[in-house]
Motif scaffolding. Structure first.
Motif, PDB file in Angstrom:
ATOM      1  N   THR A   1       0.877  -1.162  -0.089  1.00  0.00           N
ATOM      2  CA  THR A   1      -0.082  -0.092   0.108  1.00  0.00           C
ATOM      3  C   THR A   1       0.945   1.037  -0.106  1.00  0.00           C
ATOM      4  O   THR A   1       0.670   2.396  -0.888  1.00  0.00           O
ATOM      5  CB  THR A   1      -1.274   0.019   0.646  1.00  0.00           C
TER       6      THR A   1
ATOM      7  N   VAL B   1      -0.799   3.147  -3.136  1.00  0.00           N
ATOM      8  CA  VAL B   1      -1.545   4.439  -2.902  1.00  0.00           C
ATOM      9  C   VAL B   1      -0.230   5.813  -2.095  1.00  0.00           C
ATOM     10  O   VAL B   1      -0.800   6.555  -2.705  1.00  0.00           O
ATOM     11  CB  VAL B   1      -2.419   3.965  -1.670  1.00  0.00           C
TER      12      VAL B   1
ATOM     13  N   LEU C   1      -8.150   8.535  -4.464  1.00  0.00           N
ATOM     14  CA  LEU C   1      -7.987   7.453  -4.433  1.00  0.00           C
ATOM     15  C   LEU C   1      -8.641   6.596  -3.500  1.00  0.00           C
ATOM     16  O   LEU C   1      -8.372   5.129  -3.696  1.00  0.00           O
ATOM     17  CB  LEU C   1      -6.416   7.255  -3.711  1.00  0.00           C
TER      18      LEU C   1
ATOM     19  N   VAL D   1      -9.686   2.326  -4.107  1.00  0.00           N
ATOM     20  CA  VAL D   1      -9.875   1.193  -3.392  1.00  0.00           C
ATOM     21  C   VAL D   1     -10.936   0.770  -3.243  1.00  0.00           C
ATOM     22  O   VAL D   1     -10.933  -0.509  -3.807  1.00  0.00           O
ATOM     23  CB  VAL D   1      -9.131   2.468  -2.034  1.00  0.00           C
TER      24      VAL D   1
ATOM     25  N   ASN E   1      -6.821  -0.139   3.103  1.00  0.00           N
ATOM     26  CA  ASN E   1      -6.555   1.588   3.020  1.00  0.00           C
ATOM     27  C   ASN E   1      -7.559   2.536   3.068  1.00  0.00           C
ATOM     28  O   ASN E   1      -6.807   3.656   2.889  1.00  0.00           O
ATOM     29  CB  ASN E   1      -7.194   1.159   1.502  1.00  0.00           C
TER      30      ASN E   1
END
Length: 386
Positions: free
Chosen positions: A93, A97, A110, A114, A157
């Protein structure tokens, strides 16, 4: 839904020895460890089962037993496969991200990505369980391995996007403590609070109450709704580890030490917690989170040191080829008759070897056939991404 993307396999990949390299690159060790993990699912376990059958040896029998899940409480090596994959999804991650955040992508953008990825994995899990066929809702199994990965990845996330590192650690601890308290002071109707049998525990009861369709074991599903919450902590531990590897100013060797020491501490705490809340993959118990978390940290520390720090990469290429297309090889079992292909090319070898080791030879060639397919995809730089 999902995409086959073609891009340079080595794009952006650098050694993780330099701090700047870690921030920009892809960890070779992470791909290799993911491949090591998937090796057991794609047929590695079957090799040892066939050896145990062929030899009748207690030694090989003990190894084969480790490649099966216990019925309820307890821990075998095979219990590590699923959570290790989820842990590694968390580790990646900050490299994915986190990098997008640094490039200027908004948290809202984002967040949507996700959520999309999480829901696609849930859908793929339903397809994997039930095939592309129409079934009555009562006959559909909605819970799945891919679904749990999708949901745990998604929520972990989201936490990552909107919290700092200290808060992420608090979330990790808070979830497993809350889950322990929930199961300690509740139970299915007619059972004493804290009952942790398959029939009596509250998590399985909640699944029977709210999950549509059928549960894998009728009264319980190992990938049920309630036990997905502690799985979020497994993904969170991966994210925390990814933060350490990518963002910490520590020397790489010190990072290895932190992972190794933390892994040992987690294993000790897991054995202590096991006395009150048994290590149980079916429930994804809090002690199980610490058990698999500790082993995952130790394995990543080993792979990271040997591959990314010491630079010994060639031996890991076999696993990296698998790890680069892990989702593809997992779902392929439902769409490709690998046994048919294996027999078409290598049945003669099994006949030549003869009984009882012919089955061992075919188990090995089955892995070889799958690996060749993945190697072909690797050389063509084609990878399945969700």
């Amino acid at each position: 839904m999902s995409t086959i993307t073609a891009f340079p396999a080595q794009a952006g990949e650098v050694s993780a020895i330099t701090g700047e390299g870690e921030k920009k690159g892809r960890l070779y060790s992470l791909d290799a460890l993911r491949g090591f993990d998937m090796f057991w699912i794609m047929g590695g376990g079957s090799i040892f089962h066939e050896i145990a059958k062929a030899t009748g040896s207690p030694f090989w029998g003990a190894i084969a037993e480790q490649l099966e899940h216990p019925d309820w409480n307890g821990f075998h090596f095979y219990d590590l496969i699923f959570p290790l994959f989820l842990f590694m999804a968390g580790v990646s991650t900050p490299y994915s991200v986190g990098r997008e955040l640094e490039k200027g992508k908004s948290r809202t953008q984002l967040l949507l990505r996700v959520i999309k990825r999480g829901l696609i994995l849930v859908l793929l899990g339903v397809i994997y369980n039930n095939g592309l066929q129409l079934h009555p809702v009562s006959e559909i199994r909605f819970c799945s391995v891919l679904g749990r990965i999708g949901l745990a990845y998604m929520f972990a996330n989201i936490i990552y996007l909107y919290t700092k590192e200290r808060a992420q650690m608090i979330w990790f601890v808070g979830i497993i403590v809350a889950y322990w308290l929930l199961l300690k002071f509740t139970a299915a109707p007619g059972f004493a609070p804290g009952d942790l049998t398959m029939q009596g525990n509250f998590a399985s009861y909640l699944d029977r109450l709210i999950v549509p369709g059928k549960l894998y074991l009728g009264i319980h599903d190992p990938e049920g709704f309630a036990s997905t919450f502690p799985a979020i902590s497994t993904a969170m531990l991966g994210i925390i580890t990814g933060n350490l590897l990518r963002n910490s100013p520590m020397l790489p060797v010190k990072k290895v030490g932190v992972m190794a020491v933390t892994g040992v501490i987690f294993l000790v705490l897991a054995q202590i917690w096991n006395l009150d809340f048994p290590i149980n993959k079916n429930l994804w118990s809090s002690s199980f989170v610490l058990q698999v978390g500790g082993i995952s940290l130790l394995l990543l520390a080993l792979f990271y040191y040997v591959i990314d720090i010491a630079g010994y990469k060639k031996w890991a290429f076999f696993f990296r080829v698998i790890g680069m297309n892990s989702i593809l090889i997992y779902i392929s079992a439902h769409f490709i008759d690998w046994s048919y292909t294996n027999n078409a090319f290598f049945k003669w070898l099994g006949q030549l070897v003869g009984e009882p080791f012919g089955a061992v030879a075919l188990a090995i060639t089955l892995v070889f056939v799958k690996w060749l397919f993945l190697y072909f995809m690797y050389k063509k730089k084609v990878f399945l991404k969700v």
